[in-house]
Design a protein around this motif. Structure first.
Motif, PDB file in Angstrom:
ATOM      1  N   VAL A   1      -4.451   4.517   6.601  1.00 25.78           N
ATOM      2  CA  VAL A   1      -4.715   3.109   6.295  1.00 25.78           C
ATOM      3  C   VAL A   1      -4.310   2.286   7.513  1.00 25.78           C
ATOM      4  O   VAL A   1      -3.124   2.112   7.810  1.00 25.78           O
ATOM      5  CB  VAL A   1      -3.949   2.636   5.033  1.00 25.78           C
TER       6      VAL A   1
ATOM      7  N   VAL B   1     -11.765  -2.519   3.957  1.00 26.54           N
ATOM      8  CA  VAL B   1     -11.397  -3.460   2.898  1.00 26.54           C
ATOM      9  C   VAL B   1     -11.175  -4.818   3.577  1.00 26.54           C
ATOM     10  O   VAL B   1     -10.340  -4.940   4.478  1.00 26.54           O
ATOM     11  CB  VAL B   1     -10.129  -2.997   2.139  1.00 26.54           C
TER      12      VAL B   1
ATOM     13  N   ILE C   1      -8.065  -2.219   7.048  1.00 22.76           N
ATOM     14  CA  ILE C   1      -7.956  -3.522   6.391  1.00 22.76           C
ATOM     15  C   ILE C   1      -8.372  -4.567   7.420  1.00 22.76           C
ATOM     16  O   ILE C   1      -7.691  -4.762   8.432  1.00 22.76           O
ATOM     17  CB  ILE C   1      -6.501  -3.833   5.950  1.00 22.76           C
TER      18      ILE C   1
ATOM     19  N   VAL D   1      -9.153   4.133   6.075  1.00 23.09           N
ATOM     20  CA  VAL D   1      -9.341   2.800   5.493  1.00 23.09           C
ATOM     21  C   VAL D   1      -8.844   1.788   6.511  1.00 23.09           C
ATOM     22  O   VAL D   1      -7.707   1.894   6.987  1.00 23.09           O
ATOM     23  CB  VAL D   1      -8.519   2.611   4.193  1.00 23.09           C
TER      24      VAL D   1
ATOM     25  N   ASN E   1      -3.646  -0.841   8.748  1.00 24.28           N
ATOM     26  CA  ASN E   1      -3.367  -2.174   8.212  1.00 24.28           C
ATOM     27  C   ASN E   1      -2.703  -3.091   9.236  1.00 24.28           C
ATOM     28  O   ASN E   1      -2.812  -4.306   9.137  1.00 24.28           O
ATOM     29  CB  ASN E   1      -2.469  -2.045   6.968  1.00 24.28           C
TER      30      ASN E   1
ATOM     31  N   VAL F   1      -7.333  -0.686  -2.142  1.00 19.28           N
ATOM     32  CA  VAL F   1      -7.234   0.494  -1.267  1.00 19.28           C
ATOM     33  C   VAL F   1      -7.127   1.747  -2.141  1.00 19.28           C
ATOM     34  O   VAL F   1      -7.840   2.736  -1.924  1.00 19.28           O
ATOM     35  CB  VAL F   1      -6.011   0.391  -0.331  1.00 19.28           C
TER      36      VAL F   1
ATOM     37  N   THR G   1       0.841  -1.208   0.000  1.00 16.18           N
ATOM     38  CA  THR G   1       0.000   0.000   0.000  1.00 16.18           C
ATOM     39  C   THR G   1       0.874   1.255   0.000  1.00 16.18           C
ATOM     40  O   THR G   1       0.553   2.246  -0.667  1.00 16.18           O
ATOM     41  CB  THR G   1      -0.955  -0.023   1.216  1.00 16.18           C
TER      42      THR G   1
END
Ligand code: 8X3
Length: 265
Positions: free
Chosen positions: A75, A171, A128, A126, A77, A213, A18
């Motif tokens: 993000v 996501v 994950i 976002v 993650n 993403v 990413t």
């Protein structure tokens, strides 16, 4: 410059992919992870800024927020699975660690960066998660419970931010083949980790998830993908996995060939 994007768990796998993808898309990327050496590698390769931070450490996350003057995209993650034992035999320490990183780490970083996400023209969070965020399977209890919690966090945040220009996106990938995910889950047993993917024609790659993403983030700010579930073609559901040839390939003459019964090397 598209804005500033902060990516956690950025030293490997989906996080590193990413970082690469968002840097290519013109973001000023801040790569965050615990392992400083690997993080610096990713930063060197992509031009991202490396900020070594353990997201389970409240002080370190505060210092991360203090070090930034902007964050347009976050993000979340960082996370992962530890152990594949049944609920009856699982290690409580593993469950604690999974909750600590996947759930509380995501909460901590989101809380710390929300003021910056709210301050620009429009922020995007976002997270994950995983297909394990909405289903369960034998031996996946702790990971699934943590991912369900992360899903609940994301859903709640979207409700609570309604009326503000901050998107909240989840996501949820299915089977992704990365260097570390299965190895960590299976305590370093490479043979068992390889067996998970055996015969699966094209499990998702970290780059595939990074592309999802980038797609979600790159849409106009009024478009919020609430929940994007992405699986490899070979996996119709958690327990419905096709092992065998599936994807057409080009032969040495450049001609598309149907998959044969022999699984290609
Ligand atoms: C990874 C997907 O199937 O191992 O998040 O739970 S699975």
């Amino acid at each position: 410059m598209a804005g500033t994007a902060v990516v956690t768990g950025a030293s490997s796998g989906i996080g590193a992919a990413t970082v690469r993808r968002l840097a290519k898309d013109g973001y000023d990327v801040v790569a965050v992870a615990r392992r400083a050496d690997r993080l610096r590698e990713v930063a060197r390769e992509t031009g991202a800024r490396a900020l070594p931070v353990d997201i389970t450490d409240a002080g370190a996350v505060r210092r991360l927020a203090d070090a930034l003057d902007a964050c347009d995209v976050l993000v979340n993650n960082a996370g992962g699975a530890l152990g594949a034992e049944s609920v009856a035999t699982a290690s409580v320490d593993d469950w604690e660690r999974m909750f600590s990183v996947n759930v509380l780490g995501t909460l901590r970083v989101t809380q710390a960066l929300l003021p910056l996400l709210r301050q620009g023209a429009g922020g995007t969070v976002v997270t994950i998660t995983s297909t394990a965020a909405f289903t369960t399977y034998e031996g996946g209890g702790g990971y699934s419970a943590a991912k369900h919690a992360e899903h609940a966090l994301s859903e709640t945040l979207r409700l609570e931010l309604c009326g503000e220009p901050v998107r909240v996106i989840e996501v949820a990938p299915g089977m992704v083949k990365t260097d570390e995910f299965a190895l960590n889950r299976l305590r370093g047993d490479a043979a068992k980790a390889a067996a998970l993917y055996e015969g699966v024609d094209h499990p998702l790659t970290a780059d595939d998830v990074a592309a999802c993403v980038a797609l979600a983030v790159g849409l106009p700010q009024h478009v919020n993908i609430d929940h994007l579930v992405v699986r490899p073609l070979a996996q119709a559901a958690q327990h419905r996995l096709h092992r065998g040839p599936l994807i057409h390939r080009k032969n040495e003459h450049g001609i598309e060939e149907r998959p044969t019964r022999e699984f290609p090397a």
